[in-house]
Scaffold this motif. Structure first.
Motif, PDB file in Angstrom:
ATOM      1  N   GLY A  83       0.813  -1.210   0.000  1.00 53.55           N
ATOM      2  CA  GLY A  83       0.000   0.000   0.000  1.00 53.55           C
ATOM      3  C   GLY A  83       0.848   1.262   0.000  1.00 53.55           C
ATOM      4  O   GLY A  83       0.528   2.246  -0.677  1.00 53.55           O
ATOM      5  N   SER A  84       1.945   1.234   0.762  1.00 56.18           N
ATOM      6  CA  SER A  84       2.835   2.393   0.805  1.00 56.18           C
ATOM      7  C   SER A  84       3.524   2.603  -0.540  1.00 56.18           C
ATOM      8  O   SER A  84       3.689   3.738  -0.992  1.00 56.18           O
ATOM      9  CB  SER A  84       3.887   2.220   1.903  1.00 56.18           C
ATOM     10  OG  SER A  84       3.280   2.162   3.183  1.00 56.18           O
ATOM     11  N   ALA A  85       3.918   1.512  -1.200  1.00 58.13           N
ATOM     12  CA  ALA A  85       4.578   1.635  -2.499  1.00 58.13           C
ATOM     13  C   ALA A  85       3.658   2.299  -3.514  1.00 58.13           C
ATOM     14  O   ALA A  85       4.087   3.171  -4.283  1.00 58.13           O
ATOM     15  CB  ALA A  85       5.020   0.260  -2.994  1.00 58.13           C
ATOM     16  N   ALA A  86       2.393   1.903  -3.516  1.00 58.89           N
ATOM     17  CA  ALA A  86       1.447   2.515  -4.446  1.00 58.89           C
ATOM     18  C   ALA A  86       1.342   4.013  -4.200  1.00 58.89           C
ATOM     19  O   ALA A  86       1.349   4.822  -5.142  1.00 58.89           O
ATOM     20  CB  ALA A  86       0.080   1.843  -4.311  1.00 58.89           C
ATOM     21  N   ALA A  87       1.264   4.408  -2.939  1.00 55.19           N
ATOM     22  CA  ALA A  87       1.136   5.828  -2.597  1.00 55.19           C
ATOM     23  C   ALA A  87       2.394   6.598  -2.965  1.00 55.19           C
ATOM     24  O   ALA A  87       2.325   7.710  -3.526  1.00 55.19           O
ATOM     25  CB  ALA A  87       0.830   5.970  -1.110  1.00 55.19           C
TER      26      ALA A  87
ATOM     27  N   ALA B 288      -7.080   1.662   8.884  1.00 60.70           N
ATOM     28  CA  ALA B 288      -6.843   1.805   7.450  1.00 60.70           C
ATOM     29  C   ALA B 288      -5.591   2.637   7.199  1.00 60.70           C
ATOM     30  O   ALA B 288      -5.371   3.673   7.827  1.00 60.70           O
ATOM     31  CB  ALA B 288      -8.042   2.451   6.784  1.00 60.70           C
ATOM     32  N   LEU B 289      -4.773   2.166   6.279  1.00 57.50           N
ATOM     33  CA  LEU B 289      -3.539   2.884   5.959  1.00 57.50           C
ATOM     34  C   LEU B 289      -3.860   4.252   5.368  1.00 57.50           C
ATOM     35  O   LEU B 289      -3.191   5.244   5.675  1.00 57.50           O
ATOM     36  CB  LEU B 289      -2.712   2.056   4.974  1.00 57.50           C
ATOM     37  CG  LEU B 289      -1.212   2.277   4.941  1.00 57.50           C
ATOM     38  CD1 LEU B 289      -0.595   2.053   6.306  1.00 57.50           C
ATOM     39  CD2 LEU B 289      -0.571   1.349   3.911  1.00 57.50           C
TER      40      LEU B 289
ATOM     41  N   ILE C 285       8.024   0.699   5.006  1.00 58.38           N
ATOM     42  CA  ILE C 285       7.920   2.042   4.434  1.00 58.38           C
ATOM     43  C   ILE C 285       9.221   2.440   3.752  1.00 58.38           C
ATOM     44  O   ILE C 285       9.225   3.005   2.651  1.00 58.38           O
ATOM     45  CB  ILE C 285       7.531   3.051   5.525  1.00 58.38           C
ATOM     46  CG1 ILE C 285       6.126   2.742   6.051  1.00 58.38           C
ATOM     47  CG2 ILE C 285       7.597   4.472   4.995  1.00 58.38           C
ATOM     48  CD1 ILE C 285       5.720   3.558   7.255  1.00 58.38           C
ATOM     49  N   GLU C 286      10.356   2.147   4.398  1.00 55.36           N
ATOM     50  CA  GLU C 286      11.649   2.506   3.807  1.00 55.36           C
ATOM     51  C   GLU C 286      11.844   1.824   2.460  1.00 55.36           C
ATOM     52  O   GLU C 286      12.241   2.457   1.469  1.00 55.36           O
ATOM     53  CB  GLU C 286      12.791   2.144   4.753  1.00 55.36           C
ATOM     54  CG  GLU C 286      14.159   2.522   4.179  1.00 55.36           C
ATOM     55  CD  GLU C 286      15.326   2.067   5.038  1.00 55.36           C
ATOM     56  OE1 GLU C 286      16.419   2.612   4.859  1.00 55.36           O
ATOM     57  OE2 GLU C 286      15.153   1.151   5.861  1.00 55.36           O
ATOM     58  N   GLN C 287      11.563   0.530   2.391  1.00 61.54           N
ATOM     59  CA  GLN C 287      11.763  -0.175   1.129  1.00 61.54           C
ATOM     60  C   GLN C 287      10.744   0.246   0.071  1.00 61.54           C
ATOM     61  O   GLN C 287      11.044   0.256  -1.121  1.00 61.54           O
ATOM     62  CB  GLN C 287      11.715  -1.688   1.359  1.00 61.54           C
ATOM     63  CG  GLN C 287      12.948  -2.215   2.074  1.00 61.54           C
ATOM     64  CD  GLN C 287      13.028  -3.722   2.003  1.00 61.54           C
ATOM     65  OE1 GLN C 287      12.190  -4.423   2.545  1.00 61.54           O
ATOM     66  NE2 GLN C 287      14.036  -4.225   1.304  1.00 61.54           N
TER      67      GLN C 287
END
Length: 411
Positions: A18-22, A64-65, A302-304
């Motif tokens: 999810g973080s990568a998409a954002a 939810a993220l 998150i870092e990756q």
């Protein structure tokens, strides 16, 4: 693959995926993004599942993220309730478990990890649980309450967090750990001793240095945990928390380099230049320590995610971060930064029998390798900076609470 617009497929809709998409959208990716997730839910935070969610203090919205509308607003296509089952690197295609085939220009594997199973008699009895996702947490929450008895196999962070939550809900809890202390693989002796004492004070049973022989039950449901020495731990529910196994099977089948996880570099690139891997499923470089390893944490996810998104979008790589972790148990806030490799000395700052202390782990040259803090956020933040700088600090300065740490972290 060549298509218009170019497409990124993200396999896994957890915190990393999810973080990568954002970040891809934030960093300027204009092409298509497809986020594939096995669970029916959009990306959510997992750490509260063993704490606030179990105790009824969190909602689906708070976990939810990002708000549900975010994905539509950012033109991120969601494919939930399915997973990437196979990768065809030559054709640059993935096959989903529902039979759909998606082409990709770039593929991000955010496959996560799964709870390690218990290879013992009785492990499949009703009432034997693991905790990884929201559905697991819901089932566990329903099994806890006044008069209920929980046996936790494994004295790691998840096991201790669930035991603390069980006590808050009025249930009895016993933690069973094979090693001679809790958190033996992830924390120093002082922190282990402190947490064990705090759990005992609050009514959690702690059994260390014991082996589980079997889970025993009646009518197909668990009733007790039998130890190798013959003792029985009565229970209604058993939580198995003995670590996690990275989900690397899809990557291995595709011929990607894998070790203790999918092998990646500091840009999260795998051995295939079109494929990235992030989060719990990876074996990544740890530049501060001159080695590689697998990190299971939200900060690492998150870092990756930032590393992969930056590389794909042609941005400068983000600066390497100090690995850090946290855990909430009862009214205790644990914060850890760095990794305690090759520790020569552990230095206590404060009274280790009460909340509000910090432990610094030093090598033989007095470099700060790692820090552990309990209800000491200022010391934790200073310690995290010292780890990042690989600062050399005399033990007597760290040991003395009257000596300010702020000046030591100045550039």
């Amino acid at each position: 693959m060549s298509q218009d617009p170019p497409r990124i497929v993200i396999a896994g809709a957890g915190h990393a995926g999810g973080s990568a998409a954002a970040f891809l959208r934030q960093y300027g990716w204009k092409g298509s993004i497809v986020l594939v997730g096995e669970e029916p839910d959009a990306p959510y935070q997992r750490p509260p599942l063993s704490k606030a969610w179990l105790k009824g203090e969190a909602t689906a919205e708070s976990l939810a993220l990002r708000p549900a509308r975010f994905y539509a607003q950012q033109a991120i296509e969601m494919r939930l309730g399915t997973r990437v089952a196979a990768v065809d690197r030559a054709a640059r295609q993935v096959t989903l478990s529902d039979g759909a085939v998606l082409g990709y220009d770039r593929l991000i594997l955010a496959l996560g990890a799964r709870p390690r199973s218990l290879p013992l008699p009785g492990a499949r009895l009703a009432g034997v649980m693991a905790l990884r996702g929201a559905a697991d947490a819901d089932a566990l929450q329903a099994a806890l309450g006044p008069g209920k008895r929980l046996a936790v196999i494994g004295g790691g962070y998840i096991g201790l967090e669930v035991a603390a939550s069980a006590r808050a809900l009025g249930a009895e809890a016993v933690v069973i750990e094979r090693e001679t202390r809790v958190l033996a693989r992830v924390a120093g002796h002082a922190l282990s001793a402190f947490l064990e004492a705090q759990h005992r004070i609050r009514g959690v049973g702690i059994l260390t240095g014991v082996e589980v022989a079997a889970i025993e039950g009646d009518a197909g449901a668990a009733q007790s945990v039998r130890l190798a020495d013959g003792r029985q731990v009565p229970c209604d529910t058993v939580l198995v928390g003995i670590g996690a196994v990275p989900n690397t099977e899809v990557a291995q089948d595709a011929g990607l380099d894998c070790a203790a996880g999918i092998v990646v570099d500091l840009a999260a690139r795998s051995s295939d230049p079109a494929i990235y891997a992030i989060g719990d499923c990876t074996q990544r470089p740890l530049p501060l320590y001159g080695r590689s390893g697998r990190l299971e944490s939200v900060p690492n996810a998150i870092e990756q995610a930032k590393q992969a998104a930056a590389d794909i979008c042609g941005r400068a790589p983000p600066p390497p971060e100090v690995p850090w972790f946290w855990s909430d148990q009862f009214d205790l806030r644990l914060q850890m930064a760095g990794l305690a490799f090759d520790v020569h000395e552990a230095v206590m700052r404060g009274d280790g029998s009460e909340p509000g202390f910090t432990v610094f782990h030093l090598d033989a040259a007095h470099r700060v390798l790692a820090v552990e803090a309990v209800n000491a956020p200022a010391d934790f933040m200073a310690g995290r900076l010292l780890v990042a700088k690989q600062a050399r600090v005399a033990p007597e300065i760290l040991r003395d609470p009257a000596q300010p740490l702020r000046g030591l972290t100045a550039s």
